[in-house]
Each structure stands twice: as C-alpha cells, then as structure tokens.
Design an enzyme around this catalytic site. Structure first.
Site, short mmCIF file in Angstrom:
data_model
loop_
_atom_site.label_atom_id
_atom_site.label_comp_id
_atom_site.label_asym_id
_atom_site.label_seq_id
_atom_site.Cartn_x
_atom_site.Cartn_y
_atom_site.Cartn_z
N ARG A 295 0.84 -1.19 0.00
CA ARG A 295 0.00 0.00 0.00
C ARG A 295 0.88 1.24 0.00
O ARG A 295 1.86 1.31 0.73
CB ARG A 295 -0.92 0.01 1.22
N GLU B 139 -6.14 -0.50 15.55
CA GLU B 139 -6.74 -1.48 14.66
C GLU B 139 -5.72 -2.52 14.18
O GLU B 139 -4.67 -2.18 13.66
CB GLU B 139 -7.36 -0.80 13.44
N ARG C 161 2.45 -5.32 11.75
CA ARG C 161 1.66 -4.58 12.73
C ARG C 161 1.39 -5.41 13.98
O ARG C 161 1.46 -4.89 15.10
CB ARG C 161 0.35 -4.08 12.12
N SER D 197 -10.11 -6.01 10.59
CA SER D 197 -11.28 -5.33 10.07
C SER D 197 -12.21 -6.36 9.44
O SER D 197 -11.87 -6.97 8.43
CB SER D 197 -10.86 -4.27 9.04
N ARG E 5 2.81 1.67 10.24
CA ARG E 5 2.30 2.04 8.92
C ARG E 5 3.43 1.90 7.91
O ARG E 5 4.30 2.76 7.80
CB ARG E 5 1.76 3.47 8.93
#
Length: 416
Positions: free
Chosen positions: A253, A342, A383, A345, A268
């Site tokens: 990403r 988070e 993460r 999801s 991130r």
C-alpha cells in the site's frame, strides 16, 4: 455495485447512504443518464430492426435503396450516443456506495465507532516499558535505516528471530483456520485493473495502489482482491456454499495522504504479510450475519491465543468502505501508543462485490442470484508484532512467547 432498479426505486435511501458514508455520488445525474440510456437503447434497437427488415426486403426501389444506404450512418451516430451514455452510466455507478445495514451507528469518524467489548487487560509493568523498536533493535530483530536506504520511507528489514516470529504467527493462524474449514490459498500478488475494480478498490482507492505501468497491472493491498475474483464470471452451486478461503500474501500500500503520520516503527509500512479470511455465501442476510460473527470470532480467538488484550468496535457509517454494509474493527492494545489500535477489520459486503465481479449461484428454484461476500483479517504483520512484542516484554528486554505460539518456535518460551 448496487442494482440500478433498487436505485431507481430508492433514490432517497441511496442519497442518505452517500451522506452517511461521506462518499459523494451524483444520484440525480445517474438517474438522468439511466433514463437517457434506456431511451437511446430503444432507438438503437428500433434502427437495427429496421435495418434487418430492409436487408431482407425484396423491394429494390430507389427509395428503399437510399434508406438502406442512409440507415448505416444513422445507426452509427445513435450507437455512438448510446456508447457515450453507457460509459458515463458505468462511471457513475462505480461511485455509488452500498447501504449500511440496520443498526450501524451513524457517525462522522472513528471517534463515533461504538465499543462493544474489551477482552483482557493491559499488563501493568513495574518497570519503564520500551517500544517495539527499542526492543527489536536491542535484540537485532529489525533494521529500518538500511530498509530506507534500499527502498525508501516506511521500509524495513526484519532480521533473525523477528523473521521466525513472523513466520510462526502466520503459520499458527493458517493452521487454526485450516482446522476450521478455511482452504489455505497462496494468491497472485499482481492483478489486473478489473480485479481491483471488481472488489471495490478502484476507482476509489486508486491512489493507494502500486501500479506496474508497463503491463497495466497492480500490486495487491490484500489477498481479498484475488480471492474474491477467483470466482469472477462464474456460477457457483448452492451446495458448495459457504466457500471459505484463508489467503496468505505479501501486500503493498502506498499510504498516500499519510505523510508525517506514524513515521516511527512498524505501524504504517508499504509492504507487509497478511492472512485474510474471505467467505462466499448465499444471498441471505441471516446467514451472512452468522458468518460475519464466525470470522470475527476467529480473529478474537487468534488474539486470545497470542494472549493480547483487545477491544471490538462497531464501525460507524463514515468508517465503512464503499461496499461494506457492516464492519467491526478489532483493536489491540499497544503500550507505546497508549491506545487500542486497529489490527483486524471484519466486513460484510452483501452482493456489492459479486455484482461487480459477476459471481452468481442458482437458488432452490434455479434462479440465478449474486452471492454475498465477507472478509476479515486473520493476521497482519509486522503490525501484529507491535502489541506482541510490547505487551510481552520483560524488564530485562526479553520477549515472552505465548504458549500457543511455542510449538512454532521450537518450544522456546522467550526471545532474549
């Protein structure tokens, strides 16, 4: 993608969804173009029918010959109008969001998400805790400066025991899901535009994807994309559903729009490993809700196996993606951020993706219907390494290994 018939009959509901989701779409223009397209299609069909009649006619009068000669030009012009309307119609349809399910909280941002439960409690440490970067650098588990040197910002090298730890976590998760009926899948990580569009990641979200310009291909940000499109343009049987996949892949990403945000550490990054749950089921809201709760529970079971404190929140309307009708976010406690953040999801999308990707099944009566799709993170690394390392740190800088993870690390109970 919504059914245009539904949009025609429920324009105000669709407009409210656009507002609640903060996803502007010109519904009035869409309906204007829809009506114009229907009219243009009728004209084209009538001209084609007349052309066919003329071609079969035995009347070879000068008048008939002139009409036959001219009708080709007229038809070409009308087909061009129809083509332009179709292109505008398709473009407008791709921006129309799905309708949030009943009970989804109305909200403007993540602060309006509704916390449902907390499981476990953050560990009380009788020493000054370190963040994951301090711990990993001391244990020679990561090298960010050389990652940046080689690949630019938000890049890193995992090293030594961090590599084995990441592999152990992903393997534990794959084993757990496989035992629960999810088919393990290693997926293509480079896909066509149609796959990104079919799953709802394009055209909205285009700026977040890495593009291979020479071949018009894209790097995936989740294995959801190839797994959903695994059945693109296919008709499934009712008996084979629900279909459960556990997709493992490297993901990419661009993190466009996050300049200066979360720049320290591994929260991130541009490249990461992920195991994703993807499910296909019948077009039944009750069954979809059962499966949503199933894949949500899988995520919770994984975090419990890793002995990590977390909370579950119902995402508000503004936090839903274009195709999501329901979403739960699972947030794991990260000491260095002093917050639940988070890590998972869980989403239900109804037939939104299936309409785009043309995935159908035959119901009991033999009628073709679009399937429903669902997805949820199983694990994403690095993460997940943040809470795993920070929550399980010891005063001497070593890292406690949860019991469930030890068989995948040769039985060791800590990294030191």
């Amino acid at each position: 993608m919504l059914d245009i018939v539904f949009i025609r009959e429920n324009a105000e509901i669709v407009k409210k969804a656009c507002i609640d989701k903060k996803m502007p779409a010109d519904i009035d223009r869409l309906l204007e173009v829809d009506a114009a397209l229907k009219a243009a299609t009728t004209v084209v069909d009538e001209i084609r029918a007349r052309r066919n009649t003329l071609s079969k006619s035995k009347d070879k009068s000068a008048e008939m010959i002139d009409e036959a000669r001219n009708i080709k030009t007229v038809l070409a012009a009308e087909e061009e109008k129809q083509k332009a309307l179709r292109a505008e119609f398709d473009g407008l349809m791709l921006h129309v969001p799905s309708i949030p399910a009943e009970g989804v909280p109305i909200g403007a941002g993540e602060e309006d998400n509704a916390e449902l439960r907390r499981v476990g409690a953050p560990k009380v440490m009788d020493f000054e805790p370190k963040d994951h970067m301090e711990l990993m650098e001391a244990l020679d588990m990561v090298d960010v400066p050389r990652g940046v040197k080689v690949a630019g910002s938000r890049s890193y090298f995992l090293k030594n025991k961090a590599v084995i730890l990441e592999m152990a976590v992903t393997r534990m998760v794959m084993d757990m899901l496989s035992a629960r009926g999810f088919a393990p899948m290693a997926v293509p990580q480079i896909v066509r535009y149609e796959a990104m569009q079919g799953t709802g990641y394009f055209p909205i979200g285009y700026e977040q994807a890495y593009k291979i310009t020479e071949d018009e291909l894209f790097l995936i940000g989740t294995s959801e994309v190839p797994l959903v499109c695994f059945h693109q343009d296919e008709i499934l049987t009712k008996d084979e559903m629900p279909v459960r996949f556990a997709g493992m892949s490297t993901c990419f990403r661009r993190e466009a729009g996050t300049y200066g945000k979360d720049t320290r550490g591994l929260y991130r990054v541009h490249q990461f490993q992920k195991v994703e749950q993807v499910v296909f089921c019948e077009a039944d809201q009750g069954k979809a809700l059962e499966l949503h709760n199933e894949i949500l529970q899988n995520a919770e079971d994984i975090l419990q196996a890793l002995e990590l404190p977390y909370r579950v929140c119902a995402a508000c309307t503004a936090e839903l993606g274009i195709g999501q009708i329901r979403k739960h976010e699972v947030e794991t406690w990260m000491p260095s951020r002093n917050a639940y953040c988070e890590t998972h999801s869980c989403s239900t999308l109804g037939d939104f993706q299936a309409r785009r990707a043309n995935i159908r099944y035959r119901d009991e009566s033999g009628k073709l219907r679009f399937v429903f799709t669902l997805n949820n993170t199983a694990i994403a690394s690095p993460r997940i390494l943040i809470p795993l390392i920070e929550n399980h740190q010891n005063a001497d800088g070593s890292i406690y290994i949860p019991v469930a993870l030890r068989p995948y690390l040769g039985g060791v109970d800590k990294i030191s």
